[in-house]
Scaffold this motif. Structure first.
Motif, short mmCIF file in Angstrom:
data_model
loop_
_atom_site.label_atom_id
_atom_site.label_comp_id
_atom_site.label_asym_id
_atom_site.label_seq_id
_atom_site.Cartn_x
_atom_site.Cartn_y
_atom_site.Cartn_z
N ILE A 93 1.00 -1.11 0.04
CA ILE A 93 0.12 -0.14 0.02
C ILE A 93 0.97 1.29 -0.19
N LEU A 94 0.69 2.15 -1.17
CA LEU A 94 1.62 3.16 -1.27
C LEU A 94 1.12 4.25 -0.60
N GLY A 95 1.97 5.33 -0.09
CA GLY A 95 1.53 6.57 0.57
C GLY A 95 1.19 7.64 -0.45
N GLY A 96 0.47 8.54 -0.28
CA GLY A 96 0.05 9.61 -1.20
C GLY A 96 1.00 10.72 -1.30
N GLY A 97 1.05 11.60 -2.10
CA GLY A 97 1.81 12.82 -2.20
C GLY A 97 2.90 12.51 -2.91
#
Length: 507
Positions: free
Chosen positions: A401-405
């Motif tokens: 699961i990738l973080g945003g931004g």
């Protein structure tokens, strides 16, 4: 106080009117001897004409100068009513209807001509007593003139020879040819006709109860033209009008008679706007009837009242405008405050919405300028290069699961698996058409101020229904607009899938 020459009128040369206007232009009048020398022969001639059955309009324009310098009645001119205002002022009240008069009317006319010869003024409202104009004039002379100027013919003498005889007494001996003998008592009463003179009905103002003209508010002026500014002249006219206390003026307004009023009362009614300049004033003594604006004696006061009304109306109009402007200014201020408040509220709501869709700062990294248009297929690169350039915040089963931004490229680099959607290793979880339906609308960056001439390239890495990595490139470059568009893409909702899908679109 009568307009001497109305527009279009002319004075016939060789008449007594021409002589009077010449004297008036020079500021002079005749003395008693000269005036009596003119009137006495005219009284005798008029008496003869009336005995011959003639009726006459006697006035200065009907009197012609002969070769010897005496004035004679022109029977032809005396049959026509006069046209000039000063000539009309010499007519007896009973002649104002247009019919020539008897000997009684001629007594009045010759008295009015004598008054004008001595004073330079016309008979009518505001006239002055001769003794106010001619210093040293005998009281008996003034009394005799008052009898001739009685307005009611039933109380006015009709004996022209008696008038000539009475006047002759005031001329120096030998200066004027004596008239035929006559009984001067006929100027007071006549048993044969039942006549009794009533000087209370004379056009001549009543004698003051004291000798000083200062008590009347009128200062005796030297014989000749009256000088002074308009204000002092108006004050003098007012004092002269008010010196006659008799209620002689009737006002016709809206078809009804009002009055009679004294001059004081009439001027008060004009000043308080009860009567306007178009209302008609009738002098019950002279029977003259004219609109207020046509009376030289009353028109100046009506004009002052009109100016006062105009000034009052102008002030009221200015006050109304000021009130309206004040209300308008308050209204505009309130609208402005409400508008600013609405903008602040809208900005706050927008900020909260953006903050709700973003859990951290936007970081846009642009590594290259690619211009790849969206097609029916969707290419998604999934690599085992580890977390280079990106960040993983957890796992969902076998999927990181990738973080945003992140940038679009950093999100791809950090994904642990390589997969080509639509390629030989299987079909994509989400079709390219589904992503295009969302990204190609362009409404999410309508507020970003992108020039119409600029081209836009967007790369979006989407996981679990949101863009965790976004790269936007404008040509020509515009960092502010690129960041604004990237924020808009991050705020979009996509179909949810735990796998990472990458899509490209351009405008």
């Amino acid at each position: 106080m009568v307009t001497p020459l109305p527009v279009g009128a002319s004075v016939a040369p060789g008449t007594l009117r021409a002589r009077l206007e010449e004297l008036r232009a020079r500021g002079n009048q005749l003395n008693v001897k000269q005036a009596v020398g003119v009137i006495v022969p005219l009284c005798v001639q008029a008496a003869e004409l009336h005995r011959a059955g003639h009726r006459l309009f006697l006035h200065p324009s009907s009197l012609l100068e002969d070769d010897y310098g005496f004035y004679q009645i022109s029977l032809a001119l005396a049959q026509k009513p006069p046209l000039l205002p000063r000539d009309k002022a010499c007519l007896a009240p009973e002649e104002r209807s247009g019919a020539p008069g008897t000997a009684r009317a001629s007594v009045f006319a010759l008295g009015a001509i004598l008054y004008e010869l001595l004073t330079g003024l016309s008979v009518g409202p505001g006239m002055r007593r001769p003794s106010e104009v001619v210093p040293g004039l005998a009281p008996d002379f003034e009394g005799m003139l008052a009898k001739a100027l009685v307005s009611d013919p039933s109380h006015r003498p009709d004996d022209l020879n008696a008038l000539a005889q009475a006047l002759h007494q005031f001329a120096p001996p030998g200066s004027v040819a004596p008239p035929p003998p006559a009984d001067t008592s006929h100027l007071d009463h006549d048993r044969d006709t039942g006549f009794d003179v009533d000087v209370s009905m004379s056009m001549l103002p009543p004698a003051p109860s004291h000798a000083s003209p200062y008590d009347l508010g009128v200062v005796s002026q030297p014989r000749g033209r009256v000088t002074g500014d308009a204000t002092s002249e108006l004050a003098t006219l007012k004092a002269r009008l008010e010196s006659d206390p008799r209620p002689r003026y009737v006002v016709v307004k809206d078809g009804m008679d009002h009055g009679p009023f004294s001059a004081v009362e009439l001027l008060q009614q004009i000043a308080t706007h009860t009567f306007l300049d178009a209302d008609v004033v009738r002098d019950s003594l002279s029977q003259d009837e004219r609109a207020i604006k046509d009376w030289d004696e009353f028109a100046p006061f009506a004009e002052n009242a009109r100016l006062s009304r105009d000034i009052t109306a102008e002030k009221a109009a200015i006050e109304r405008v000021v009130v309206q402007e004040s209300r308008s200014t308050r209204g505009k201020t309130l609208i402005g405050v409400l508008g600013v408040g609405a903008l602040v509220v809208a900005a706050g709501l927008w900020f909260l919405k953006v903050r709700a869709n973003r859990s951290d700062d936007v970081a846009v990294q642009v590594d290259s300028q690619s211009n790849i248009e969206t097609d029916a297929g969707l290419n998604s690169s999934k690599s085992r290069k580890g977390g280079a350039g990106g960040r993983i915040v957890g796992h969902s089963g076998a999927f990181p699961i990738l973080g945003g931004g992140q940038s679009c490229e950093a999100a791809q680099a950090s994904y642990v698996e390589e997969m080509s959607v639509g390629g030989p290793r299987g079909q994509a979880d989400i079709t390219g058409g589904q992503y295009a339906a969302i990204l190609n609308r362009g409404s999410y960056f309508a507020h970003c101020g992108v020039p119409d001439s600029a081209s836009i390239s967007i790369c979006a890495a989407v996981q679990n229904g949101r863009a965790v990595g976004v790269t936007v490139v404008l040509n020509p470059r515009n960092r502010g607009a690129e960041g604004c568009i990237a924020a808009g893409v991050r705020g979009l909702s996509f179909p949810s899938n735990p796998k990472l899908d990458v899509t490209h679109t351009s405008f």
